[in-house]
Scaffold this motif. Structure first.
Motif, PDB file in Angstrom:
ATOM      1  N   GLY A   1      -6.822  19.660 -32.507  1.00 56.44           N
ATOM      2  CA  GLY A   1      -5.709  20.232 -31.938  1.00 56.44           C
ATOM      3  C   GLY A   1      -4.655  20.516 -32.996  1.00 56.44           C
ATOM      4  O   GLY A   1      -3.448  20.838 -32.385  1.00 56.44           O
ATOM      5  N   SER A   2      -4.870  20.331 -34.296  1.00 54.86           N
ATOM      6  CA  SER A   2      -3.737  20.501 -35.101  1.00 54.86           C
ATOM      7  C   SER A   2      -3.257  21.627 -35.769  1.00 54.86           C
ATOM      8  O   SER A   2      -4.285  22.406 -35.959  1.00 54.86           O
ATOM      9  CB  SER A   2      -4.236  19.376 -36.455  1.00 54.86           C
ATOM     10  OG  SER A   2      -2.953  19.677 -37.256  1.00 54.86           O
ATOM     11  N   ALA A   3      -2.158  22.099 -36.054  1.00 50.00           N
ATOM     12  CA  ALA A   3      -1.741  23.510 -36.450  1.00 50.00           C
ATOM     13  C   ALA A   3      -1.706  23.302 -38.056  1.00 50.00           C
ATOM     14  O   ALA A   3      -1.279  24.131 -38.694  1.00 50.00           O
ATOM     15  CB  ALA A   3      -0.360  23.572 -36.094  1.00 50.00           C
ATOM     16  N   ASP A   4      -1.983  22.174 -38.711  1.00 50.13           N
ATOM     17  CA  ASP A   4      -2.163  21.929 -39.993  1.00 50.13           C
ATOM     18  C   ASP A   4      -3.396  22.780 -40.740  1.00 50.13           C
ATOM     19  O   ASP A   4      -4.585  22.193 -40.376  1.00 50.13           O
ATOM     20  CB  ASP A   4      -1.939  20.391 -40.399  1.00 50.13           C
ATOM     21  CG  ASP A   4      -2.168  20.083 -41.984  1.00 50.13           C
ATOM     22  OD1 ASP A   4      -2.132  21.159 -42.567  1.00 50.13           O
ATOM     23  OD2 ASP A   4      -2.168  18.826 -42.187  1.00 50.13           O
ATOM     24  N   THR A   5      -3.007  23.594 -41.370  1.00 47.84           N
ATOM     25  CA  THR A   5      -4.328  24.449 -41.725  1.00 47.84           C
ATOM     26  C   THR A   5      -5.241  23.832 -42.955  1.00 47.84           C
ATOM     27  O   THR A   5      -6.386  24.074 -43.341  1.00 47.84           O
ATOM     28  CB  THR A   5      -3.735  25.858 -42.488  1.00 47.84           C
ATOM     29  OG1 THR A   5      -3.113  25.334 -43.350  1.00 47.84           O
ATOM     30  CG2 THR A   5      -3.198  26.680 -41.567  1.00 47.84           C
ATOM     31  N   SER A   6      -4.789  22.564 -43.492  1.00 50.27           N
ATOM     32  CA  SER A   6      -5.409  21.836 -44.292  1.00 50.27           C
ATOM     33  C   SER A   6      -6.554  20.903 -43.593  1.00 50.27           C
ATOM     34  O   SER A   6      -7.290  20.617 -44.354  1.00 50.27           O
ATOM     35  CB  SER A   6      -4.521  20.715 -45.203  1.00 50.27           C
ATOM     36  OG  SER A   6      -3.666  19.879 -44.333  1.00 50.27           O
ATOM     37  N   VAL A   7      -6.131  20.728 -42.347  1.00 50.93           N
ATOM     38  CA  VAL A   7      -7.169  19.946 -41.590  1.00 50.93           C
ATOM     39  C   VAL A   7      -8.539  20.699 -41.479  1.00 50.93           C
ATOM     40  O   VAL A   7      -8.477  21.928 -41.372  1.00 50.93           O
ATOM     41  CB  VAL A   7      -6.555  19.860 -40.066  1.00 50.93           C
ATOM     42  CG1 VAL A   7      -7.811  18.943 -39.418  1.00 50.93           C
ATOM     43  CG2 VAL A   7      -5.522  18.707 -40.297  1.00 50.93           C
ATOM     44  N   MET A   8      -9.662  20.261 -41.433  1.00 51.81           N
ATOM     45  CA  MET A   8     -10.858  20.714 -41.649  1.00 51.81           C
ATOM     46  C   MET A   8     -11.298  21.478 -40.331  1.00 51.81           C
ATOM     47  O   MET A   8     -10.786  21.040 -39.299  1.00 51.81           O
ATOM     48  CB  MET A   8     -12.024  19.937 -41.896  1.00 51.81           C
ATOM     49  CG  MET A   8     -12.223  18.675 -41.102  1.00 51.81           C
ATOM     50  SD  MET A   8     -13.553  17.506 -41.313  1.00 51.81           S
ATOM     51  CE  MET A   8     -14.990  18.499 -41.222  1.00 51.81           C
ATOM     52  N   LYS A   9     -11.947  22.484 -40.418  1.00 47.49           N
ATOM     53  CA  LYS A   9     -12.139  23.549 -39.122  1.00 47.49           C
ATOM     54  C   LYS A   9     -13.328  22.971 -38.410  1.00 47.49           C
ATOM     55  O   LYS A   9     -14.100  22.216 -38.683  1.00 47.49           O
ATOM     56  CB  LYS A   9     -12.530  24.770 -39.875  1.00 47.49           C
ATOM     57  CG  LYS A   9     -11.463  25.736 -40.497  1.00 47.49           C
ATOM     58  CD  LYS A   9     -12.014  27.076 -40.872  1.00 47.49           C
ATOM     59  CE  LYS A   9     -11.050  28.003 -41.594  1.00 47.49           C
ATOM     60  NZ  LYS A   9     -11.652  29.066 -42.154  1.00 47.49           N
ATOM     61  N   PRO A  10     -13.193  23.188 -36.895  1.00 49.52           N
ATOM     62  CA  PRO A  10     -14.049  22.619 -36.111  1.00 49.52           C
ATOM     63  C   PRO A  10     -15.420  22.975 -36.486  1.00 49.52           C
ATOM     64  O   PRO A  10     -15.798  23.921 -36.864  1.00 49.52           O
ATOM     65  CB  PRO A  10     -13.475  23.237 -34.629  1.00 49.52           C
ATOM     66  CG  PRO A  10     -12.255  23.352 -34.808  1.00 49.52           C
ATOM     67  CD  PRO A  10     -12.104  24.061 -36.177  1.00 49.52           C
ATOM     68  N   ARG A  11     -16.331  22.228 -36.399  1.00 50.41           N
ATOM     69  CA  ARG A  11     -17.881  22.178 -36.661  1.00 50.41           C
ATOM     70  C   ARG A  11     -18.661  21.271 -36.140  1.00 50.41           C
ATOM     71  O   ARG A  11     -18.446  20.445 -35.211  1.00 50.41           O
ATOM     72  CB  ARG A  11     -17.877  21.969 -38.216  1.00 50.41           C
ATOM     73  CG  ARG A  11     -17.624  20.624 -38.494  1.00 50.41           C
ATOM     74  CD  ARG A  11     -17.373  20.692 -40.130  1.00 50.41           C
ATOM     75  NE  ARG A  11     -16.118  21.435 -40.678  1.00 50.41           N
ATOM     76  CZ  ARG A  11     -16.046  21.972 -41.652  1.00 50.41           C
ATOM     77  NH1 ARG A  11     -17.096  21.916 -42.809  1.00 50.41           N
ATOM     78  NH2 ARG A  11     -14.932  22.537 -41.907  1.00 50.41           N
ATOM     79  N   VAL A  12     -20.045  21.492 -35.964  1.00 50.47           N
ATOM     80  CA  VAL A  12     -20.929  20.687 -35.605  1.00 50.47           C
ATOM     81  C   VAL A  12     -21.957  20.520 -36.677  1.00 50.47           C
ATOM     82  O   VAL A  12     -22.163  21.119 -37.620  1.00 50.47           O
ATOM     83  CB  VAL A  12     -21.829  21.652 -34.320  1.00 50.47           C
ATOM     84  CG1 VAL A  12     -22.618  22.606 -34.866  1.00 50.47           C
ATOM     85  CG2 VAL A  12     -23.086  20.662 -33.689  1.00 50.47           C
TER      86      VAL A  12
END
Length: 694
Positions: free
Chosen positions: A291-302
């Motif tokens: 739920g982070s606005a930080d673009t450095s956080v990895m994108k949601p995935r499976v």
């Protein structure tokens, strides 16, 4: 030729003509009802903490209700009719935010135990009651741990994981986790040995393991433990595993790591961990969201991970066309697992994490999903709920909607249990901590009757086309009959249009003029008579002629009669303004009435006969008036031997024309009288529509 004729008959048949519109209509029609009916029976707030469980193994569930009494909290045990067996009281707080009531059977006998965590201040206790066994397990206020308080409020939650005999003493131990928020501690996994009354915990984690799951992932007959791992970012002290990251952690039955934890850096990251195996693969399925606005956080995935914690495969949720993230659901289907993703679309993935089935979400807003066997057929259904749209939708594992219903829950944290009655009737019980409802998913026995609607639609169209064909055939036949009748009337009209007496008298008059050597008068008479005959013969096949042609014909006829009767007959013709002469009128519209007026009204009169013809426009009609000052119809009827055949033909002629035209031709005959009441003539009025059919 026979083949073509046979093919033509088939193509023009109602059965063939109906097939195309029927097929189009059937394809465009929405589903004819639903195979299932979702029955929602709302119970209300009083029963919101109820949960059903078969505590004594008799195949019938008992109702267990928890709540706050005075001065104690309580757990109430009742039968299905809510008649009370007994009440279990607690001096400590039974806080639903700490834990719900749950059930187990640690010793494997015929009686289940009731488990509940309670709290007093900063202390958490375990309580157990094997209610239907007087000699069974009873545990009151066994101390588990202390937890911090935030503004004197408990922020911890205890989550049961499952039971397993880790000690080998023939009874099972209870596994559970305690997660906490800003109070920070404890964040541990535990198991409790009921025989020795001993509690064992994992090493301090520093991160929370919520909703722990039990699964024998590696098929060694021992459970692995894992759950929802979150990066809450509220533990500032250095720990072995910082809660600024989410961690992929799997524990064995002794609460040790199966492999070194795998870090997913980033605040608000969370990992849902599921077991996953099939014939070729054993390992774990992970859903990563943030739920982070930080673009450095990895994108949601499976992701798929091996038993050793090595990443094998991954796909971004964005690869599936999902806007943000998906809610992962993994179902155990006999000997393997099935993967589903719930987002704006409902997806099923294969072991390669590729989409193999897709269905549109029933909602335009965020929704919550649960998997429960509503209809007790051994297969789970998806229960989707939108708190925004206040709707509940049921899908099967083929991602087909079974049913949808309005449903207004007070929250989205649903808890389910199964009610089983004495007569083996099953209902799914849903509570949302505020209200409760029973759900039943039943097959709609009338659904397959809907399929009769399809041949019914086809047959209705066949009948409709057949009816149209029959009506058209009848109309064609009727029109042919009318046309045939018109032809007959025309032939009769030709015979009756010129009275034989008139014809003979005209010929005698011509012969007389010739005998008297009045050649010019005889020639003029013969010329007019010939023109009259020519006009009659030329129009033999016509039903209508123009108003000018009708006036010309009648004028010729009147001139001949004037030549015969001299001053005994006078006539005048008046044409009103706006009458062009091109208007179509039935060809006997003037002659028949003019002839009758002369023959029956004026000729029997001694002298001074007068015939007045007027034609003028009135709205959308030509109004034609033929008026004479003859002896009248009543007196003429006593003197004339005429059969009135001409008027009969005219009336029948008009009746047939009126069946063919939208606007009718009408006529009326009025007897005229003088001031003294004596007959003074006859007036005929004929109304002919201007826009008449031809």
């Amino acid at each position: 030729m026979k083949v073509k004729s046979h093919l033509r008959r088939i193509i023009y048949s109602a059965w063939f003509l109906a097939s195309v519109p029927a097929l189009i209509l059937i394809l465009l029609l929405p589903p004819l009802g639903s195979k299932y009916k979702l029955i929602i029976e709302e119970i209300g707030k009083l029963y919101s903490t109820d949960i059903y469980c078969d505590l004594n193994n008799d195949g019938i569930t008992e109702a267990v209700r928890s709540g706050k009494g005075y001065p104690y909290y309580f757990v109430l045990i009742m039968d299905n009719n809510l008649r009370i067996y007994d009440q279990w009281n607690f001096k400590d707080d039974l806080n639903p935010d700490l834990s719900d009531v749950f059930f187990g059977n640690y010793d494997g006998d015929s009686f289940k135990e009731i488990y509940v965590f309670t709290c007093k201040g900063d202390s958490i206790f375990l309580n157990v009651n094997e209610f239907f066994d007087p000699t069974g397990l009873r545990l009151d206020r066994f101390f588990i741990t202390k937890t911090g308080l935030v503004n004197n409020v408990l922020t911890s939650a205890a989550y049961p994981a499952g039971f397993f005999d880790v000690t080998g003493d023939g009874t099972m131990e209870l596994y559970f986790s305690v997660a906490t928020g800003f109070a920070l501690e404890p964040r541990l996994l535990y198991y409790f040995d009921f025989e020795k009354k001993q509690l064992k915990s994992s090493k301090f984690l520093g991160v929370n393991c919520q909703f722990p799951r039990f699964a024998d992932t590696d098929s060694d007959n021992k459970p692995e433990i894992f759950g929802l791992m979150t990066a809450s970012g509220n533990y500032k002290v250095k720990t072995p595993f910082t809660d600024n990251s989410a961690w992929f952690m799997v524990f064995d039955e002794t609460l040790n790591f199966e492999f070194p934890p795998v870090e997913f850096p980033g605040l608000t990251n969370n990992l849902e961990i599921y077991p996953y195996f099939n014939a070729d693969f054993h390992g774990y399925l992970l859903s990563h969201n943030t739920g982070s606005a930080d673009t450095s956080v990895m994108k949601p995935r499976v992701m798929l991970f091996s038993l050793e914690g090595k990443k094998v495969k991954e796909h971004l949720y964005a690869d599936y066309g999902l806007d943000s993230y998906g809610q992962l659901v993994v179902l155990n289907d006999k000997h393997s697992y099935r993967i589903f993703v719930m987002g704006k679309d409902l997806l099923e993935l294969n072991s390669e994490l590729e989409v193999i089935n897709r269905s549109k979400s029933p909602f335009n807003s965020h929704y919550y999903n649960y998997a429960e066997d509503i209809d007790q057929d051994g297969k789970k259904e998806f229960i989707l709920y939108s708190s925004t749209e206040k709707k509940l939708a049921i899908y099967n594992t083929s991602l087909q909607m079974l049913e949808e219903n309005d449903f207004n829950a007070s929250g989205y944290y649903f808890k389910f249990s199964n009610l089983v009655t004495k007569d083996k009737k099953h209902k799914l019980y849903l509570t949302d901590r505020e209200n409760a409802s029973f759900l039943e998913l039943k097959k709609n026995d009338a659904y397959y009757l809907g399929y009769f609607a399809y041949p019914g639609i086809y047959l209705l169209i066949v009948l409709f086309i057949s009816a149209i064909n029959r009506i058209n055939t009848m109309q064609v036949r009727q029109k042919e009959n009318l046309n045939q009748r018109l032809l007959t009337l025309q032939l009769q009209g030709i015979k009756g249009q010129l009275d034989p007496h008139f014809t003979f008298n005209s010929l005698n008059s011509i012969a007389s003029l010739i005998y008297m050597e009045e050649r010019h008068a005889a020639y003029d008479y013969l010329n007019k008579f010939t023109r009259l005959l020519r006009g009659m013969l030329n129009d033999a096949e016509r039903i209508y002629r123009t108003m000018s042609e009708e006036l010309e014909f009648v004028t010729t006829y009147l001139e001949l009669e004037k030549m015969r009767f001299g001053e005994k007959l006078n006539y005048s013709i008046e044409v009103g303004t706006g009458v062009t002469g091109e208007e179509k009128v039935p060809k006997m519209v003037l002659h028949t009435f003019a002839e009758n007026a002369i023959k029956h009204g004026i000729i029997p009169k001694e002298s001074g006969g007068k015939l007045q013809i007027s034609v003028f426009l009135e709205s959308d009609y030509l109004k034609i008036i033929i008026e004479d000052n003859g002896i009248g119809r009543e007196k003429a009827a006593g003197q004339s031997l005429s059969t009135g055949k001409g008027l009969k033909i005219t009336n029948e002629f008009y009746d047939i024309l009126n069946q063919l035209n939208k606007k009718p031709i009408s006529h009326s005959i009025t007897d005229l009288y003088d001031i003294s009441g004596n007959p003074s003539g006859t007036r005929v009025e004929v109304m002919v529509p201007v826009f008449i059919s031809q």
